[in-house]
Design an enzyme around this catalytic site. Structure first.
Site, PDB file in Angstrom:
ATOM      1  N   GLU A 287       0.824  -1.204   0.000  1.00 54.93           N
ATOM      2  CA  GLU A 287       0.000   0.000   0.000  1.00 54.93           C
ATOM      3  C   GLU A 287       0.866   1.265   0.000  1.00 54.93           C
ATOM      4  OE1 GLU A 287      -4.262  -0.554   1.864  1.00 54.93           O
ATOM      5  OE2 GLU A 287      -3.064   0.676   3.199  1.00 54.93           O
ATOM      6  N   HIS A 308       7.403 -26.833  -1.414  1.00 54.55           N
ATOM      7  CA  HIS A 308       6.740 -27.939  -2.113  1.00 54.55           C
ATOM      8  C   HIS A 308       5.540 -27.461  -2.927  1.00 54.55           C
ATOM      9  CE1 HIS A 308       9.156 -30.972   0.046  1.00 54.55           C
ATOM     10  NE2 HIS A 308       9.287 -29.945   0.876  1.00 54.55           N
ATOM     11  N   LYS A 422     -14.144   0.718  -3.830  1.00 58.03           N
ATOM     12  CA  LYS A 422     -15.184   1.135  -2.875  1.00 58.03           C
ATOM     13  C   LYS A 422     -16.274   1.923  -3.588  1.00 58.03           C
ATOM     14  CE  LYS A 422     -12.247   1.611   1.209  1.00 58.03           C
ATOM     15  NZ  LYS A 422     -11.660   2.573   2.127  1.00 58.03           N
TER      16      LYS A 422
HETATM   17  O1  PA5 Z   1      -3.704   1.326   5.838  1.00 59.49           O
HETATM   18  C1  PA5 Z   1      -4.831   1.754   5.634  1.00 59.49           C
HETATM   19  O2  PA5 Z   1      -5.101   2.955   5.728  1.00 59.49           O
HETATM   20  C2  PA5 Z   1      -5.976   0.820   5.309  1.00 59.49           C
HETATM   21  O3  PA5 Z   1      -5.590  -0.484   5.134  1.00 59.49           O
HETATM   22  C3  PA5 Z   1      -6.999   0.876   6.403  1.00 59.49           C
HETATM   23  O4  PA5 Z   1      -6.390   0.446   7.611  1.00 59.49           O
HETATM   24  C4  PA5 Z   1      -8.203   0.004   6.108  1.00 59.49           C
HETATM   25  O5  PA5 Z   1      -8.743   0.354   4.864  1.00 59.49           O
HETATM   26  C5  PA5 Z   1      -9.258   0.164   7.171  1.00 59.49           C
HETATM   27  O6  PA5 Z   1      -9.598   1.506   7.311  1.00 59.49           O
HETATM   28  P1  PA5 Z   1     -10.376   2.045   8.574  1.00 59.49           P
HETATM   29  O7  PA5 Z   1      -9.528   1.827   9.770  1.00 59.49           O
HETATM   30  O8  PA5 Z   1     -10.612   3.491   8.286  1.00 59.49           O
HETATM   31  O9  PA5 Z   1     -11.668   1.263   8.657  1.00 59.49           O
END
Ligand code: PA5
Length: 444
Positions: A287, A308, A422
């Site tokens: 990310e 394996h 989303k």
């Molecule tokens: O690293 C990030 O920002 C995302 O992976 C969020 O943690 C994830 O989308 C969950 O978001 P939230 O904590 O707002 O529900």
């Protein structure tokens, strides 16, 4: 000094000193950009001095709440997704009995929800919770993420029916933004105990906030030791903002290899308890770096298991791979291979030896085979897995990720790409405000 040592002898045949120097030269300035908070995404750099800002009173408060929940729970449900559950799960699974769900450990069984939309998963969870005493935490920084919001709606309904509204209130802890989001509004109106996710700490960097620390404490892990490990690594990094810093060595090596065509990094462990640590790492690096048409693709395997299954590809497939091995020198326990008089399996040649000796030999043999097959290897050695070392590893990988992301010239602290699915999902589900997108998508 830190317990983490990065060994780079097995990248040598793949890149020149000059290629490494290109990135070594960037280290000091990149550290400066991070610690002076002047780079892209600098409003999300709160994690940088998070370990040293954790107070004894805060730890005491989290431990006290965790103890209260532990006393009344056979099961503790962690509702969250992405950065709102992976850090907790990484630490809990790394420090728990491998069969924690099946043996009595003196701690509640930790289970997870809100990290998928599976109806069958939720159905099985509800059936389980019908029969168990439980409590839960709902974690969402934004407070608006669909998966945990839906799961919490269902589980809130369940827990209130099971215990009544008053008792249910004492069994729910919300962890969210201090001011905004639907979860904050709901928690205030219901009167839940609430912890705050700091504004300047993004989800994937939040494991050392209540997001990680509360579930980890409920699982019975000493969070003080975890935090101490992270503090030690924070201090080490502040004091060593140079190319010999272990995290910098890791960042430099992966950037040099990436620019030499090794676009995929596989994080390898030889300890199955580290599987979820790899999941946490994949989110952190994927990310943070995968944007603007760039970034190392993070994957993970557990060896020797996956030798394996994935071993063939790694040995002889497309040569765009690098491997990073987390090598644990000492297991916590000792198991020796017995002698067998009949020796029908022909294993007597290793009788009397520890399993760990075989595991470490497999690691050495595999590194050499993969290097010979064209896969450079970064080895990250740690003496053992405990809360302190995990705390060090968390900060090591966080700072390594920030260094690497800035060297790649991306903003390592945003995730604009996560929004695309989303929006489509909201439109297709008929959320008000998404009508135009819905009609476009329905034509496809
Ligand atoms: O690293 C990030 O920002 C995302 O992976 C969020 O943690 C994830 O989308 C969950 O978001 P939230 O904590 O707002 O529900």
């Amino acid at each position: 000094m830190t317990d983490i040592k990065v060994e780079l002898s097995h990248i040598k045949g793949f890149i020149s000193e000059n290629q490494l120097d290109t990135y070594k030269k960037k280290v000091a300035d990149t550290f400066k950009t991070i610690y002076s908070r002047t780079g892209a995404g600098n409003d999300f750099l709160g994690w940088v001095n998070l370990p040293s800002s954790i107070t004894a009173d805060f730890i005491k408060d989290v431990k006290a709440k965790a103890e209260e929940l532990r006393k009344k729970s056979e099961v503790f449900v962690v509702v969250g997704i992405g950065g709102s559950y992976l850090g907790a799960r990484a630490v809990i699974e790394a420090l728990s009995n491998h069969f924690a769900q099946m043996v009595e450990t003196g701690s509640p069984k930790i289970i997870y929800a809100g990290h998928n939309m599976s109806e069958d998963y939720m159905n099985d969870l509800i059936k389980l919770l019908d029969k168990k005493d439980y409590s839960m935490t709902v974690i969402s920084k934004s407070g608006t993420t669909t998966e945990p919001a839906v799961a919490f709606r269902i589980l809130k309904n369940h827990i209130e029916k099971k215990y009544g509204k008053e008792e249910a209130r004492t069994r729910i802890v919300a962890i969210t933004d201090k001011a905004k989001g639907a979860l904050k509004v709901l928690s205030d109106s219901e009167g839940y105990k609430t912890y705050v996710v700091p504004d300047d700490v993004g989800g994937r960097y939040s494991v050392l906030t209540p997001v990680g620390l509360l579930p980890i404490a409920v699982a019975g892990v000493d969070i003080e030791k975890l935090v101490k490990g992270a503090q030690l690594m924070e201090k080490y990094c502040l004091d060593n903002q140079n190319e010999n810093n272990e995290a910098a060595k890791y960042a430099v090596a992966r950037q040099a290899l990436y620019h030499a065509g090794k676009t995929n990094e596989i994080l390898v462990n030889y300890e199955p308890r580290l599987c979820y640590f790899s999941e946490w790492w994949k989110q952190l690096y994927g990310e943070s770096e995968g944007k603007d048409g760039k970034g190392i693709f993070p994957a993970s395997v557990t060896f020797t298991t996956d030798l394996h299954s994935m071993g063939q590809y790694i040995q002889e497939g497309l040569r765009n791979l690098m491997e990073t091995v987390i090598s644990v020198e000492n297991p916590a326990n000792e198991v020796r291979i017995p002698t067998d008089d009949a020796n029908l399996d022909q294993m007597n040649y290793i009788a009397g030896r520890r399993l760990n000796e075989v595991n470490q030999t497999a690691e050495k043999a595999t590194i050499l085979a993969h290097v010979d097959g064209g896969v450079p290897n970064i080895r990250i050695a740690v003496p053992r897995i405990d809360a302190n070392v995990l705390g060090q590893l968390i900060y090591f990988f966080e700072i390594g990720c920030a260094l690497s992301g800035y060297m790649l010239e991306v903003n390592p602290f945003n995730q604009p790409g996560v929004e695309a699915y989303k929006k489509n999902m909201f439109a297709l589900l008929g959320k008000p405000g998404f009508e135009e997108l819905r009609s476009k998508l329905e034509k496809r």
